[in-house]
Design a protein around this motif. Structure first.
Motif, short mmCIF file in Angstrom:
data_model
loop_
_atom_site.label_atom_id
_atom_site.label_comp_id
_atom_site.label_asym_id
_atom_site.label_seq_id
_atom_site.Cartn_x
_atom_site.Cartn_y
_atom_site.Cartn_z
N PRO A 111 8.88 3.66 -1.44
CA PRO A 111 8.12 2.40 -1.48
C PRO A 111 7.66 2.02 -0.07
O PRO A 111 8.34 2.31 0.93
N VAL A 112 6.50 1.38 0.00
CA VAL A 112 5.94 0.93 1.27
C VAL A 112 5.71 -0.57 1.17
O VAL A 112 5.02 -1.04 0.27
N LEU A 113 6.32 -1.31 2.09
CA LEU A 113 6.10 -2.75 2.17
C LEU A 113 4.97 -2.97 3.18
O LEU A 113 5.14 -2.74 4.38
N MET A 114 3.80 -3.38 2.68
CA MET A 114 2.59 -3.48 3.49
C MET A 114 2.28 -4.95 3.79
O MET A 114 2.05 -5.73 2.87
N ILE A 115 2.30 -5.31 5.07
CA ILE A 115 2.02 -6.68 5.47
C ILE A 115 0.51 -6.84 5.66
O ILE A 115 -0.10 -6.14 6.47
N ASP A 116 -0.09 -7.75 4.93
CA ASP A 116 -1.53 -7.96 4.99
C ASP A 116 -1.96 -8.51 6.35
O ASP A 116 -1.18 -9.14 7.07
N ARG A 117 -3.22 -8.31 6.66
CA ARG A 117 -3.79 -8.86 7.89
C ARG A 117 -3.97 -10.37 7.77
O ARG A 117 -4.27 -10.87 6.68
N PRO A 118 -3.82 -11.08 8.88
CA PRO A 118 -4.10 -12.53 8.83
C PRO A 118 -5.59 -12.76 8.63
O PRO A 118 -6.43 -12.13 9.28
N ALA A 119 -5.92 -13.67 7.72
CA ALA A 119 -7.32 -13.96 7.43
C ALA A 119 -7.79 -15.11 8.32
O ALA A 119 -7.16 -16.17 8.35
N PRO A 120 -8.89 -14.92 9.07
CA PRO A 120 -9.37 -16.01 9.92
C PRO A 120 -9.93 -17.16 9.09
O PRO A 120 -10.52 -16.94 8.02
N ALA A 121 -9.74 -18.37 9.57
CA ALA A 121 -10.26 -19.54 8.87
C ALA A 121 -11.78 -19.48 8.78
O ALA A 121 -12.38 -19.82 7.76
N THR A 122 -12.41 -19.05 9.86
CA THR A 122 -13.86 -18.88 9.89
C THR A 122 -14.16 -17.45 10.29
O THR A 122 -14.12 -17.12 11.48
N PRO A 123 -14.42 -16.58 9.34
CA PRO A 123 -14.64 -15.17 9.68
C PRO A 123 -15.83 -15.01 10.61
O PRO A 123 -16.92 -15.55 10.36
N PRO A 124 -15.67 -14.28 11.72
CA PRO A 124 -16.78 -14.06 12.63
C PRO A 124 -17.68 -12.94 12.14
O PRO A 124 -17.35 -12.22 11.18
N ALA A 125 -18.84 -12.78 12.79
CA ALA A 125 -19.67 -11.60 12.53
C ALA A 125 -18.85 -10.37 12.86
O ALA A 125 -18.28 -10.28 13.95
N THR A 126 -18.76 -9.44 11.91
CA THR A 126 -17.82 -8.32 12.04
C THR A 126 -18.49 -7.00 11.70
O THR A 126 -19.28 -6.92 10.76
N VAL A 127 -18.15 -5.96 12.48
CA VAL A 127 -18.52 -4.59 12.16
C VAL A 127 -17.25 -3.75 12.16
O VAL A 127 -16.22 -4.18 12.69
N THR A 128 -17.34 -2.57 11.58
CA THR A 128 -16.13 -1.75 11.42
C THR A 128 -16.18 -0.45 12.21
O THR A 128 -15.19 0.29 12.21
N THR A 129 -17.30 -0.16 12.87
CA THR A 129 -17.41 1.08 13.64
C THR A 129 -17.98 0.80 15.02
O THR A 129 -18.70 -0.19 15.24
#
Length: 263
Positions: A230-248
């Motif tokens: 089993p893997v206990l996976m801790i989620d990422r904190p979600a920002p209150a106001t998501p900024p402009a975001t890219v993934t690469t």
């Protein structure tokens, strides 16, 4: 500090100054990509929490700014033209400070964040929203724990004296650890065979990790899948106001090209 102590004196003076809030592989790759442009000077900022960090190319600043207000003042004083926040997905406080400081200084801001991991067939993931939930859940999943959440979160698990922990960290915590915690100081990348051998050697029956994403430490998830852990996976904190975001990094470079045009 400066990585290149002997710049090319014939190069044109940079027209633009970019601040990369870094410490991740993506931040280092972005700094390397942008320094290829002679019209852009890159300053990479590291928090200073790792004793021997991997340094990016270009100018490097280590240490805090004094919150959003201090960072905003720094941006203005150093005539920064754009900010790319490529800090770790769990560096929530720095992420908020970066957004607020860029807004105060009137500087374009972008978040560069690698995608999280995706569960595969055969995975036994148990997602929890935060560290406190992980501490509450781990005794229900196993007794011998491979803990890969970093030294700053180690203290939260120490009170679980009925469990045994193999805590993998880059730097040792300041305080000594109790007998039911064994420290393993290492830094990725890791291999599936190596992670499998580690789990078997220490008779691990549950993995606790953050959803950091990326290939550098993903091997532990493949090993856990193969061994049925089993893997206990801790989620990422979600920002209150998501900024402009890219993934690469390529997307971040294209964003910069639009805001720091050549010519």
């Amino acid at each position: 500090m400066t990585i290149d102590d002997h710049p090319d004196r014939t190069s044109p003076e940079p027209r633009w100054r970019l601040l990369v809030l870094g410490g991740t592989a993506e931040a280092r790759a972005l700094a390397a990509a942008v320094t290829a442009r002679p019209d852009v000077a890159v300053v990479s900022s590291l928090a200073g929490r790792v004793a021997d960090p991997r340094l990016p190319v270009g100018e490097v600043r280590i240490g805090g700014f004094g919150g959003a207000t201090g960072l905003a003042r720094w941006l203005a004083a150093h005539r920064i033209d754009a900010v790319v926040d490529a800090t770790h997905p769990y560096a929530a406080r720095m992420r908020v400070s970066g957004i607020e400081a860029a807004a105060q200084a009137g500087v374009p801001h972008l978040r560069l964040e690698r995608p999280g991991w995706t569960a595969q067939p055969g995975d036994r993931w148990h997602r929890v929203p935060d560290l406190a939930a992980a501490v509450a859940a781990v005794p229900t999943l196993g007794r011998r724990v491979l803990l890969t959440t970093g030294r700053q979160s180690l203290a939260a698990f120490v009170p679980l004296t009925g469990l045994w922990f193999l805590a993998r960290v880059v730097d040792a915590p300041d305080d000594p650890v109790p007998a039911h915690v064994r420290l393993l100081r290492s830094r990725g990348p890791y291999t599936v065979d190596g992670e499998t051998a580690l789990i078997r050697e220490h008779r691990i029956d549950v993995l606790v990790t953050k959803d950091s994403g990326g290939a550098l430490t993903e091997a532990k998830l493949t090993a856990a899948r193969r061994l049925g852990l089993p893997v206990l996976m801790i989620d990422r904190p979600a920002p209150a106001t998501p900024p402009a975001t890219v993934t690469t990094v390529d997307e971040a470079v294209r964003w910069l090209d639009r805001r720091l045009p050549t010519g």
